[in-house]
Write a protein that holds these residues in place. Structure first.
Motif, PDB file in Angstrom:
ATOM      1  N   GLU A 283       0.863  -1.179   0.000  1.00  0.00           N
ATOM      2  CA  GLU A 283       0.000   0.000   0.000  1.00  0.00           C
ATOM      3  C   GLU A 283       0.900   1.229   0.000  1.00  0.00           C
ATOM      4  N   LYS A 284       0.462   2.297  -0.655  1.00  0.00           N
ATOM      5  CA  LYS A 284       1.299   3.497  -0.717  1.00  0.00           C
ATOM      6  C   LYS A 284       0.490   4.754  -0.490  1.00  0.00           C
ATOM      7  N   SER A 285       1.085   5.674   0.259  1.00  0.00           N
ATOM      8  CA  SER A 285       0.559   7.031   0.411  1.00  0.00           C
ATOM      9  C   SER A 285       1.660   7.980  -0.058  1.00  0.00           C
ATOM     10  N   ALA A 286       1.524   9.247   0.192  1.00  0.00           N
ATOM     11  CA  ALA A 286       2.483  10.223  -0.344  1.00  0.00           C
ATOM     12  C   ALA A 286       3.917   9.951   0.097  1.00  0.00           C
ATOM     13  N   HIS A 287       4.124   9.578   1.383  1.00  0.00           N
ATOM     14  CA  HIS A 287       5.474   9.418   1.914  1.00  0.00           C
ATOM     15  C   HIS A 287       5.774   8.021   2.446  1.00  0.00           C
ATOM     16  N   ILE A 288       4.761   7.145   2.533  1.00  0.00           N
ATOM     17  CA  ILE A 288       4.902   5.869   3.230  1.00  0.00           C
ATOM     18  C   ILE A 288       4.439   4.711   2.339  1.00  0.00           C
ATOM     19  N   GLN A 289       5.152   3.584   2.431  1.00  0.00           N
ATOM     20  CA  GLN A 289       4.709   2.323   1.824  1.00  0.00           C
ATOM     21  C   GLN A 289       4.546   1.322   2.968  1.00  0.00           C
ATOM     22  N   TRP A 290       3.444   0.571   2.982  1.00  0.00           N
ATOM     23  CA  TRP A 290       3.189  -0.283   4.136  1.00  0.00           C
ATOM     24  C   TRP A 290       2.479  -1.569   3.758  1.00  0.00           C
ATOM     25  N   PHE A 291       2.466  -2.497   4.714  1.00  0.00           N
ATOM     26  CA  PHE A 291       1.863  -3.818   4.533  1.00  0.00           C
ATOM     27  C   PHE A 291       1.465  -4.359   5.907  1.00  0.00           C
ATOM     28  N   HIS A 292       0.715  -5.450   5.953  1.00  0.00           N
ATOM     29  CA  HIS A 292       0.239  -6.045   7.202  1.00  0.00           C
ATOM     30  C   HIS A 292       0.412  -7.560   7.106  1.00  0.00           C
ATOM     31  N   VAL A 293       1.190  -8.150   8.028  1.00  0.00           N
ATOM     32  CA  VAL A 293       1.372  -9.610   8.012  1.00  0.00           C
ATOM     33  C   VAL A 293       0.339 -10.309   8.888  1.00  0.00           C
ATOM     34  N   ARG A 294      -0.443  -9.535   9.654  1.00  0.00           N
ATOM     35  CA  ARG A 294      -1.482 -10.077  10.545  1.00  0.00           C
ATOM     36  C   ARG A 294      -0.868 -11.165  11.438  1.00  0.00           C
ATOM     37  N   GLY A 295      -1.354 -12.413  11.376  1.00  0.00           N
ATOM     38  CA  GLY A 295      -0.798 -13.472  12.231  1.00  0.00           C
ATOM     39  C   GLY A 295       0.078 -14.450  11.484  1.00  0.00           C
ATOM     40  N   ARG A 296       0.552 -14.055  10.299  1.00  0.00           N
ATOM     41  CA  ARG A 296       1.287 -15.007   9.459  1.00  0.00           C
ATOM     42  C   ARG A 296       2.693 -15.307   9.970  1.00  0.00           C
ATOM     43  N   PHE A 297       3.197 -14.539  10.935  1.00  0.00           N
ATOM     44  CA  PHE A 297       4.522 -14.828  11.487  1.00  0.00           C
ATOM     45  C   PHE A 297       4.465 -15.686  12.752  1.00  0.00           C
ATOM     46  N   VAL A 298       3.276 -16.046  13.207  1.00  0.00           N
ATOM     47  CA  VAL A 298       3.147 -16.946  14.361  1.00  0.00           C
ATOM     48  C   VAL A 298       3.802 -18.283  13.990  1.00  0.00           C
ATOM     49  N   PRO A 299       4.616 -18.925  14.882  1.00  0.00           N
ATOM     50  CA  PRO A 299       4.709 -18.701  16.324  1.00  0.00           C
ATOM     51  C   PRO A 299       5.842 -17.765  16.738  1.00  0.00           C
ATOM     52  N   MET A 300       6.372 -16.961  15.834  1.00  0.00           N
ATOM     53  CA  MET A 300       7.456 -16.050  16.194  1.00  0.00           C
ATOM     54  C   MET A 300       6.883 -14.804  16.879  1.00  0.00           C
ATOM     55  N   GLY A 301       7.739 -14.057  17.565  1.00  0.00           N
ATOM     56  CA  GLY A 301       7.301 -12.859  18.265  1.00  0.00           C
ATOM     57  C   GLY A 301       7.152 -11.668  17.329  1.00  0.00           C
ATOM     58  N   VAL A 302       6.620 -10.565  17.850  1.00  0.00           N
ATOM     59  CA  VAL A 302       6.376  -9.385  17.014  1.00  0.00           C
ATOM     60  C   VAL A 302       7.656  -8.591  16.728  1.00  0.00           C
ATOM     61  N   LYS A 303       8.775  -8.987  17.336  1.00  0.00           N
ATOM     62  CA  LYS A 303      10.062  -8.418  16.937  1.00  0.00           C
ATOM     63  C   LYS A 303      10.319  -8.688  15.458  1.00  0.00           C
ATOM     64  N   MET A 304       9.677  -9.752  14.949  1.00  0.00           N
ATOM     65  CA  MET A 304       9.953 -10.180  13.581  1.00  0.00           C
ATOM     66  C   MET A 304       9.506  -9.169  12.541  1.00  0.00           C
TER      67      MET A 304
END
Length: 412
Positions: A283-304
């Motif tokens: 996803e893109k806005s004027a200055h930022i590009q972003w994404f959402h992994v939701r729970g797809r990195f489980v069982p790892m922590g949110v440091k990931m």
């Protein structure tokens, strides 16, 4: 000019050490010889915990450690249900000293050994020893592990033998200028060399830092990744405890096996997510590009999510002129604390090499300028933010609103 800067740096360091010694006098008068250490789960946080564990144990303290990915308010409330305790926060909490002061109300002796942008304490029993308050920059001059090393040597000069752990944490946090450590971080690396525990060699335009161990030489950047895997991918599998053990005792067959298993889990999750982003785009806005992994990195922590942004930031499909933001759902569980209903998402942000140069030159805003501000406007929680790396949390469902708040600030 250089002499004036050196004198200024020495003055800042002296003021910090003086504050540390003042705090240590109070610790020595504390009636209970027990300490609870709360620390971050990245390489710098694990090295910080290792230094503090050894330093306090040498003073006869009973040490209990708790590894936190972030000092969430719900966790802090549980911590401050206690009274008459010695509590030490390492590699986070500098910014939230006023919140800790409000929770503490003079009931516990609290020590903060962080290196992120900080605010002064409002409770005399909460000692904020974050070097940011003394003019040192946490994303350039000093890491938490170096801060903890300075504290440990102020506690007892015999703790100088822990210097290589501080240098490892400094390299692990990846804050270099022209490819090399600077200021206090460089001082600990040079001291480790003088003690025969490390060597430094030229590496391209910068330097490579190599730990000398009984089992052979290990590049600190590789060992830093090793610790990040233990603390991040292994957060819910006793990885942080193994990470502290590695810092104090060195790598082992047991730690190698754990890292091998965790690395496979991390690689599979990262590869699948990179493929998804390459196909779907960010996803893109004027200055930022972003994404959402939701729970797809489980069982790892949110440091990931931060490590994933780090791995992603200079790939070909990433826009070099936009900030990178990744969201990950926060699990409702904290090791050592059990179930806690969060209903939160974590946002981690990174910058490309191009944007890093612009931020250091003052041509672009650092992440610590606008992410905490936008997060606070939405009632979220911000603590450990640097100009080049940053992370906060907001209520689930407010992701798009957070992007809009940041854009509002950046556009202004």
């Amino acid at each position: 000019m250089k002499r004036n800067q050196r004198e200024k740096d020495m003055g800042m360091r002296t003021a910090l050490i003086t504050a540390m010694k003042r705090t240590i006098r109070e610790i020595n008068q504390w009636p209970k010889k027990a300490v609870r250490i709360f620390h971050h789960n990245d390489a710098d946080g694990l090295c910080s915990a290792a230094i503090l564990t050894r330093a306090f144990e040498r003073q006869g303290f009973k040490v209990k450690r708790f590894c936190l990915e972030k000092p969430y308010p719900a966790v802090l409330e549980r911590i401050y249900e206690q009274e008459g305790c010695l509590l030490v926060f390492a590699d986070f909490a500098g910014r939230i000293a006023p919140m800790l002061s409000e929770l503490n109300r003079g009931r516990n002796l609290t020590v903060i050994l962080d290196h992120h942008p900080a605010e002064a304490s409002t409770d005399p029993k909460v000692h904020n020893l974050d070097p940011d308050l003394y003019g040192l920059k946490g994303d350039r001059d000093i890491t938490a592990s170096t801060t903890c090393y300075l504290f440990a040597t102020a506690l007892d000069p015999a703790n100088r033998d822990l210097v290589h752990i501080a240098a490892l944490g400094a390299v692990g946090d990846k804050f270099f200028v022209a490819g090399r450590l600077v200021d206090q971080n460089r001082e600990v690396a040079l001291e480790a060399v003088r003690q025969g525990r490390m060597k430094i060699r030229k590496h391209g335009p910068g330097e490579q830092y190599i730990l000398k161990t009984p089992g052979g030489d290990i590049p600190c950047d590789e060992l830093g990744v090793y610790l990040d895997i233990l603390g991040g991918a292994g957060y819910y599998r006793d990885g942080p405890e193994m990470g502290v053990k590695v810092c104090l005792e060195g790598v082992s067959a047991e730690s190698d096996l754990m890292v091998e298993v965790l690395r496979k889990i991390q690689t599979q999750a990262f590869d699948a997510e990179i493929k998804r982003l390459q196909e779907a785009g960010l996803e893109k806005s004027a200055h930022i590009q972003w994404f959402h992994v939701r729970g797809r990195f489980v069982p790892m922590g949110v440091k990931m999510i931060g490590l994933f942004c780090e791995a992603l930031k200079n790939m070909e499909f990433i826009d070099p002129q936009r900030y990178i933001a990744g969201f990950q759902t926060v699990p409702n569980e904290i090791p050592g604390f059990g179930t806690i209903e969060f209903n939160q998402v974590k946002i981690s942000m990174r910058v490309t090499h191009q944007m890093e140069r612009q931020i250091r030159e003052g041509k672009a805003k650092g992440l610590n300028v606008f992410l905490p501000e936008a997060t606070n406007r939405l009632g979220g929680f911000s603590d450990a933010c640097h100009s080049l790396t940053a992370a906060t949390t907001v209520a689930a469902g407010k992701e798009a609103a957070l992007i809009r708040e940041m854009e509002r600030y950046l556009s202004a």
